[in-house]
Scaffold this active site. Structure first.
Site, PDB file in Angstrom:
ATOM      1  CG  ASP A 135      -8.322  -4.335  -3.245  1.00 22.70           C
ATOM      2  OD1 ASP A 135      -9.530  -4.099  -3.134  1.00 22.70           O
ATOM      3  OD2 ASP A 135      -7.491  -3.483  -3.603  1.00 22.70           O
ATOM      4  CG  HIS A 178      -2.106   0.896   1.048  1.00 23.12           C
ATOM      5  ND1 HIS A 178      -2.059   2.259   1.313  1.00 23.12           N
ATOM      6  CD2 HIS A 178      -3.347   0.629   0.594  1.00 23.12           C
ATOM      7  CE1 HIS A 178      -3.248   2.773   1.036  1.00 23.12           C
ATOM      8  NE2 HIS A 178      -4.038   1.812   0.596  1.00 23.12           N
TER       9      HIS A 178
HETATM   10  C1  LIG Z   1      -0.587  -0.715  -3.867  1.00 22.79           C
HETATM   11  C2  LIG Z   1       0.633  -0.401  -4.719  1.00 22.79           C
HETATM   12  C3  LIG Z   1       0.163   0.075  -6.089  1.00 22.79           C
HETATM   13  C4  LIG Z   1       1.439   0.696  -4.031  1.00 22.79           C
HETATM   14  O1  LIG Z   1       2.399   1.106  -4.934  1.00 22.79           O
HETATM   15  P1  LIG Z   1       3.638   2.047  -4.563  1.00 22.79           P
HETATM   16  O2  LIG Z   1       3.354   2.846  -3.361  1.00 22.79           O
HETATM   17  O3  LIG Z   1       3.992   2.762  -5.812  1.00 22.79           O
HETATM   18  O4  LIG Z   1       4.742   0.997  -4.121  1.00 22.79           O
HETATM   19  P2  LIG Z   1       5.801   0.343  -5.084  1.00 22.79           P
HETATM   20  O5  LIG Z   1       5.088  -0.326  -6.199  1.00 22.79           O
HETATM   21  O6  LIG Z   1       6.841   1.355  -5.405  1.00 22.79           O
HETATM   22  O7  LIG Z   1       6.412  -0.776  -4.113  1.00 22.79           O
HETATM   23  C5  LIG Z   1       7.508  -0.599  -3.226  1.00 22.79           C
HETATM   24  C6  LIG Z   1       8.334  -1.875  -3.256  1.00 22.79           C
HETATM   25  O8  LIG Z   1       7.557  -2.973  -2.774  1.00 22.79           O
HETATM   26  C7  LIG Z   1       7.357  -3.936  -3.801  1.00 22.79           C
HETATM   27  N1  LIG Z   1       5.953  -4.297  -3.810  1.00 22.79           N
HETATM   28  C8  LIG Z   1       4.916  -3.493  -3.466  1.00 22.79           C
HETATM   29  N2  LIG Z   1       3.767  -4.149  -3.597  1.00 22.79           N
HETATM   30  C9  LIG Z   1       4.083  -5.385  -4.039  1.00 22.79           C
HETATM   31  C10 LIG Z   1       3.310  -6.508  -4.359  1.00 22.79           C
HETATM   32  N3  LIG Z   1       1.982  -6.465  -4.243  1.00 22.79           N
HETATM   33  N4  LIG Z   1       3.920  -7.612  -4.784  1.00 22.79           N
HETATM   34  C11 LIG Z   1       5.266  -7.654  -4.884  1.00 22.79           C
HETATM   35  N5  LIG Z   1       6.058  -6.610  -4.605  1.00 22.79           N
HETATM   36  C12 LIG Z   1       5.459  -5.491  -4.174  1.00 22.79           C
HETATM   37  C13 LIG Z   1       7.705  -3.226  -5.099  1.00 22.79           C
HETATM   38  O9  LIG Z   1       8.151  -4.132  -6.075  1.00 22.79           O
HETATM   39  C14 LIG Z   1       8.769  -2.252  -4.659  1.00 22.79           C
HETATM   40  O10 LIG Z   1       9.987  -2.963  -4.556  1.00 22.79           O
HETATM   41  P3  LIG Z   1      11.391  -2.217  -4.879  1.00 22.79           P
HETATM   42  O11 LIG Z   1      11.518  -1.142  -3.817  1.00 22.79           O
HETATM   43  O12 LIG Z   1      12.384  -3.299  -4.765  1.00 22.79           O
HETATM   44  O13 LIG Z   1      11.240  -1.657  -6.254  1.00 22.79           O
HETATM   45  C15 LIG Z   1       1.518  -1.661  -4.853  1.00 22.79           C
HETATM   46  O14 LIG Z   1       1.825  -2.157  -3.570  1.00 22.79           O
HETATM   47  C16 LIG Z   1       0.853  -2.719  -5.709  1.00 22.79           C
HETATM   48  O15 LIG Z   1       0.968  -2.685  -6.934  1.00 22.79           O
HETATM   49  N6  LIG Z   1       0.150  -3.717  -5.077  1.00 22.79           N
HETATM   50  C17 LIG Z   1      -0.537  -4.730  -5.834  1.00 22.79           C
HETATM   51  C18 LIG Z   1      -1.852  -4.178  -6.371  1.00 22.79           C
HETATM   52  C19 LIG Z   1      -2.868  -3.958  -5.282  1.00 22.79           C
HETATM   53  O16 LIG Z   1      -3.103  -4.816  -4.439  1.00 22.79           O
HETATM   54  N7  LIG Z   1      -3.518  -2.793  -5.320  1.00 22.79           N
HETATM   55  C20 LIG Z   1      -4.554  -2.435  -4.372  1.00 22.79           C
HETATM   56  C21 LIG Z   1      -4.131  -1.257  -3.542  1.00 22.79           C
HETATM   57  S1  LIG Z   1      -5.229  -0.993  -2.188  1.00 22.79           S
END
Ligand SMILES: CC(C)(COP(=O)(O)OP(=O)(O)OC[C@H]1O[C@@H](n2cnc3c(N)ncnc32)[C@H](O)[C@@H]1OP(=O)(O)O)[C@@H](O)C(=O)NCCC(=O)NCCS
Length: 365
Positions: free
Chosen positions: A315, A258
């Site tokens: 979710d 998140h």
């Molecule tokens: C929610 C979300 C979009 C937040 O995105 P964000 O704040 O931009 O965080 P990031 O995507 O930059 O993630 C930070 C790190 O954690 C990792 N990470 C975050 N969520 C992850 C996941 N669900 N699965 C695997 N790795 C994950 C990223 O790869 C990143 O790693 P790095 O620092 O080595 O590059 C992201 O966690 C995600 O895509 N989750 C899956 C989709 C989801 O469940 N969305 C519903 C949100 S309520």
């Protein structure tokens, strides 16, 4: 031009009285009240609280519920339109078009008085479940089921979907799902709705912006992603290989992580408890067990690889709840929207009440 952070991370864009998140301590409040205390109320009460800013007393709640029930029916012309939709994998596309049609059928659509906005708010909250259920049934060539007045908002939705009266626990689970989905500060869909509202576009258009943004797999679409993922994993024995394979390929695992919460999302804790109770009532805990195993594996793998854990978001266990409620995955995002519509309306009204058009700048590179 000041430095910008990709994804606007940490940027504060506006003031709101609607909700509050502390991502470090895992606190979420709607209108100053903890989500744990709201989760045991009815969706009608929480919807009223969000939209008006005040917890309803008995008479106000009874009048609000009466108005919602009175507005559950949908226009016959809309039902005809729904029958012509082509359905693929995502019912949200149909919902988006249906809300657009609803706006056409509402003579107050382009009236901006507080009274007209109040009427539109009631219609939107009341009609969303009827539209989602009717859309789903139309995609199988079935006629819609008329709403049942003596059922709660959530229980009536489950009834309109399948024609079966839900058990008490199923009805409670659906109400809780709508409450927990109702509001979450400046998430992407709410932000897009606030931008539309800030141009003084009408409430239906603003809600449609919210719907379009909710659809994406990195936002509301993740719920369907989790349901599909659980199907793909299939059994608890496959959870470890699935998780490790995803991490090796650097693919995101739906329902985890998140932007704001650095600890367990308080909504995920409530969903997990509901999912466990539904699993027990169902007599088959396999979906729940598989999900819990995945949660444990990812927690420990993240500690090992990145030095900090990752937690399930809203979710993850909501998808497990939907599995036990027999909700098809393609409806997951639309049902999320059914709950979120109250929060969207609250934000639309808050924006109207103290408006300045939202227009940031871009850094030309
Ligand atoms: C929610 C979300 C979009 C937040 O995105 P964000 O704040 O931009 O965080 P990031 O995507 O930059 O993630 C930070 C790190 O954690 C990792 N990470 C975050 N969520 C992850 C996941 N669900 N699965 C695997 N790795 C994950 C990223 O790869 C990143 O790693 P790095 O620092 O080595 O590059 C992201 O966690 C995600 O895509 N989750 C899956 C989709 C989801 O469940 N969305 C519903 C949100 S309520």
């Amino acid at each position: 031009m000041k430095e910008m952070k990709k994804g606007l991370e940490g940027v504060v864009a506006l003031d709101t009285k609607i909700s509050y998140i502390d991502g470090i301590q895992g606190i979420l409040k709607y209108r100053g009240i903890n989500i744990e205390d709201l989760a045991d109320l009815s969706y009608d009460a929480v919807s009223y609280l969000l939209i008006t800013g005040k917890m309803p007393d008995e008479a106000e709640l009874s009048e609000y519920s009466r108005m919602l029930v009175a507005n559950r029916g949908i226009n016959g012309k809309l039902i005809e339109v729904l029958k012509h939709f082509e359905f693929g994998v995502e019912a949200l596309d149909g919902l988006r078009t249906a809300i657009s049609c609803t706006a056409h059928f509402d003579e107050e659509n382009n009236q901006h008085t507080p009274e007209a906005n109040k009427n539109k708010a009631i219609k939107l909250v009341a009609e969303f479940p009827t539209i989602v259920a009717a859309l789903h049934r139309a995609s199988y060539g079935d006629e819609p089921i008329k709403p049942m007045d003596n059922l709660s908002h959530g229980a009536n939705f489950l009834y309109m979907l399948s024609g079966k009266i839900p058990t008490d626990l199923e009805a409670e689970a659906m109400e809780k799902d709508l409450i927990l989905s109702a509001e979450h500060e400046l998430n992407p869909s709410t932000f897009s709705l606030r931008i539309a509202s800030s141009t003084l576009s009408d409430m239906y258009s603003a809600v449609i912006c919210g719907l379009c943004t909710l659809k994406g797999p990195l936002h509301g679409g993740a719920r369907k992603g989790v349901m599909d993922m659980l199907d793909e994993i299939g059994s608890i024995e496959n959870a470890r290989d699935y998780a490790l394979g995803k991490l090796e390929r650097k693919e995101k695992i739906m329902g985890f992580g998140h932007r704001v919460y650095k600890t367990l999302d308080p909504r995920a804790r409530i969903y997990k408890d509901v999912a466990r109770r539904l699993a027990e009532e169902n007599g088959d805990t396999s979906w729940f067990d598989m999900a819990e195993e995945l949660e444990h594996i990812l927690y420990h793998e993240f500690v090992e690889i990145k030095g900090k854990p990752i937690y399930p978001n809203v979710d993850f266990y909501s998808a497990v709840v939907y599995k036990y409620l027999d909700i098809p995955a393609e409806l997951a995002t639309s049902i999320f929207a059914m709950g979120r519509v109250s929060g969207w309306i609250a934000h639309c009204m808050e924006q109207y009440s103290d408006n300045r058009v939202i227009r940031p700048r871009a850094h030309t590179v």
